[in-house]
Design an enzyme around this catalytic site. Structure first.
Site, PDB file in Angstrom:
ATOM      1  N   LYS A 119       0.846  -1.203   0.000  1.00  0.00           N
ATOM      2  CA  LYS A 119       0.000   0.000   0.000  1.00  0.00           C
ATOM      3  C   LYS A 119       0.881   1.252   0.000  1.00  0.00           C
ATOM      4  O   LYS A 119       1.965   1.254   0.603  1.00  0.00           O
ATOM      5  CB  LYS A 119      -0.897  -0.057   1.242  1.00  0.00           C
ATOM      6  N   SER A 133      -9.854  -0.551   7.273  1.00  0.00           N
ATOM      7  CA  SER A 133      -9.310  -0.411   5.922  1.00  0.00           C
ATOM      8  C   SER A 133      -8.666  -1.646   5.305  1.00  0.00           C
ATOM      9  O   SER A 133      -8.366  -1.646   4.119  1.00  0.00           O
ATOM     10  CB  SER A 133      -8.292   0.721   5.895  1.00  0.00           C
ATOM     11  N   SER A 137      -9.681   1.810   3.187  1.00  0.00           N
ATOM     12  CA  SER A 137      -8.859   2.560   2.264  1.00  0.00           C
ATOM     13  C   SER A 137      -7.850   1.703   1.484  1.00  0.00           C
ATOM     14  O   SER A 137      -7.273   2.168   0.523  1.00  0.00           O
ATOM     15  CB  SER A 137      -8.078   3.629   3.028  1.00  0.00           C
TER      16      SER A 137
HETATM   17  N1  GLN Z   1     -13.118   4.017   6.746  1.00  0.00           N
HETATM   18  C1  GLN Z   1     -12.467   4.467   7.913  1.00  0.00           C
HETATM   19  C2  GLN Z   1     -12.104   5.932   7.769  1.00  0.00           C
HETATM   20  O1  GLN Z   1     -12.479   6.503   6.813  1.00  0.00           O
HETATM   21  C3  GLN Z   1     -11.284   3.624   8.212  1.00  0.00           C
HETATM   22  C4  GLN Z   1     -10.113   3.934   7.377  1.00  0.00           C
HETATM   23  C5  GLN Z   1      -8.918   3.123   7.754  1.00  0.00           C
HETATM   24  O2  GLN Z   1      -9.016   2.069   8.399  1.00  0.00           O
HETATM   25  N2  GLN Z   1      -7.754   3.616   7.375  1.00  0.00           N
HETATM   26  O3  GLN Z   1     -11.470   6.486   8.598  1.00  0.00           O
END
Ligand code: GLN
Length: 484
Positions: free
Chosen positions: A73, A173, A149
């Site tokens: 990532k 994410s 994400s």
């Molecule tokens: N969807 C969550 C957010 O927008 C989690 C994102 C993540 O785990 N990086 O913060």
């Protein structure tokens, strides 16, 4: 057979028998990426990279990931390749060092793939639509999101453009995109995997973890990346077991639970039925089932969006045009003006929204009312889990209340988007490990994920239950058809 379609554990056997070389694996990945990535868009900056030059390591047969390419990532620092968090503000940033997980992968003989995977900018999002490169497309239906994400990592694994990948999980994410893309995603216990070299979103919640085609690969990757690291003060010095030893298909007598509070209004009927079916499967394999209560569940989203944005606003303060990446041109001869222009032009909309919200909840007069109160409720959420795990082995839930939604469907409504994290964020607030595994498909052919949660440092329980389920179901073997 195309090597890119295999799991790491299958490829390792072939490498051991000298039937193939790691160059063959890279060649087949490169071919697949050329075939489908213009549609899926799992990778960013793929054109700048010669994938075949991905650092080749001598393959000592003792090493556990010898010659296996791993996709990374874009928020995990790699010395050889830019790491930009899919944000304009980090444009051109090449870290001077490797994250600890990258170092560990290299020591295990893995090849770090030369292209990074797409993500929501700074990991802010649940759909990978917040990337400065535009969205990744779900390999099961190119008009839908991958989740986020770590959508690029999940889509790369699902579309066989990757063998295995690393993501990061602050509120879901890894698990939510794994669920949307029909692959296996694990968020380790907080402190199990070093965060050194992971560009911070919310430091008290972030963990790096594996996204893989099956549960065995997840265990193999966890064996490599876990463990104490003196460079991360929150890393915990507890022995790392051999996780592959927990891959047994016998789960007789294991005590599993479903939380009553998770039957929320937004839970899609099809998802509910599929997850119910998965629980029935676990029962038929010998698990004892009980329903339990996690009474503070309703506060998880507000608590998360206070704590996470507070930490993010402070972590992102360092991106000011002086030290990293992008600097806006045309600023007057004045430092403040340069900061403003750089941050104004460099951050996307969601990043700005979070910086503003986080700064607000930390500001004088509001700190006690929001941030401090959120920390207290966070403790209550953790205690809910402690009580359940005092009696039971694991909790099973849907990973997400819905299957993948359409690209564009929720992006204009951040609150709706935040609600898709309802089942995943509590694990981060409580610091406990959780895995998402494929457990079926909707009528439209979109994957659904089953989430399993256990007490801190009991990843072995997750692997055990997940593996038993996987051995007795066909879902992880299904592949999306992408027209080439
Ligand atoms: N969807 C969550 C957010 O927008 C989690 C994102 C993540 O785990 N990086 O913060």
């Amino acid at each position: 057979m195309d090597l890119n379609t295999l799991t790491a554990n299958e490829l390792i056997k072939k490498l051991d028998k000298k039937e193939i070389t790691s160059r063959d694996i890279l060649t087949s990945l490169e071919k697949r990426i050329k075939e489908v990535d213009s549609k899926v868009k799992a990778y960013v900056r793929v054109n700048d990279s010669n994938l075949l030059n991905s650092e080749l390591i001598t393959h000592n047969s003792e090493l556990s990931l010898k010659g296996i390419p791993v996709s990374i990532k874009d928020n995990i620092c790699t010395r050889e390749y830019n790491t930009e968090c899919c944000s304009k503000i980090l444009e051109g940033f090449k870290p001077p060092y490797d994250a600890t997980v990258i170092q560990k992968l290299k020591e295990a003989g893995a090849i770090i793939l030369a292209a990074k995977t797409n993500m929501d900018e700074f990991a802010f999002g649940s759909s990978t639509e917040n990337s400065c490169y535009g969205p990744t497309h779900n390999p099961w239906d190119l008009d839908t999101v991958t989740g986020g994400s770590s959508g690029g990592s999940a889509a790369a694994v699902a579309s066989d453009e990757a063998i295995m990948a690393l993501g990061s999980d602050t509120g879901g994410s890894i698990r939510q995109p794994a669920s949307f893309c029909g692959v296996v995603g694990l968020k380790p216990t907080y402190g199990r995997v070093s965060r050194y070299g992971l560009i911070a979103f919310a430091s008290s919640l972030d963990q790096i973890g594996p996204i893989t085609k099956d549960v065995r690969d997840s265990a193999i990757l966890m064996n490599v990346i876990s463990g104490y690291d003196a460079y991360d003060s929150t890393s915990i010095n507890i022995d790392v077991p051999d996780y592959t030893k927990s891959l047994e298909s016998d789960i007789k007598g294991i005590r599993i639970a479903f939380p009553n509070e998770y039957f929320i209004e937004g839970l899609d009927k099809e998802v509910k039925a599929i997850v119910q079916e998965a629980i029935n499967k676990l029962k038929s394999l010998g698990a004892n089932y009980k329903s339990v209560s996690l009474p503070h569940t309703q506060y998880a989203i507000p608590v998360y969006y206070i704590v996470a944005t507070a930490e993010a606003s402070s972590n992102l303060a360092r991106f000011d045009g002086v030290q990293y990446g992008f600097r806006a041109g045309g600023a007057k001869a004045n430092l403040i003006d340069m900061y403003k222009k750089t941050r104004g032009e460099g951050f996307g909309q969601e990043a700005k929204r979070r910086i503003i919200l986080g700064t607000f909840v930390l500001s004088h007069g509001y700190y006690d009312a929001y941030y401090l109160r959120a920390l207290k409720v966070r403790t209550l959420i953790k205690q809910d889990f402690d009580k359940v795990f005092a009696e039971l082995d694991c909790i099973v839930t849907p990973t997400s209340p819905t299957a993948a939604f359409k690209i564009g469907e929720k992006i204009k409504d951040p609150l709706k988007m935040y609600l898709s994290d309802i089942y995943t964020i509590s694990a981060n607030l409580a610091g406990i490990p959780a895995i998402s595994i494929p457990c079926g498909f909707t009528k439209k052919g979109l994957p659904v994920g089953l989430q399993i949660l256990a007490k801190p440092f009991n990843e072995e329980m997750l692997f055990k239950v997940a593996y038993a389920y996987e051995q007795n179901t066909p879902w992880h073997k299904m592949k999306p058809k992408i027209a080439v």
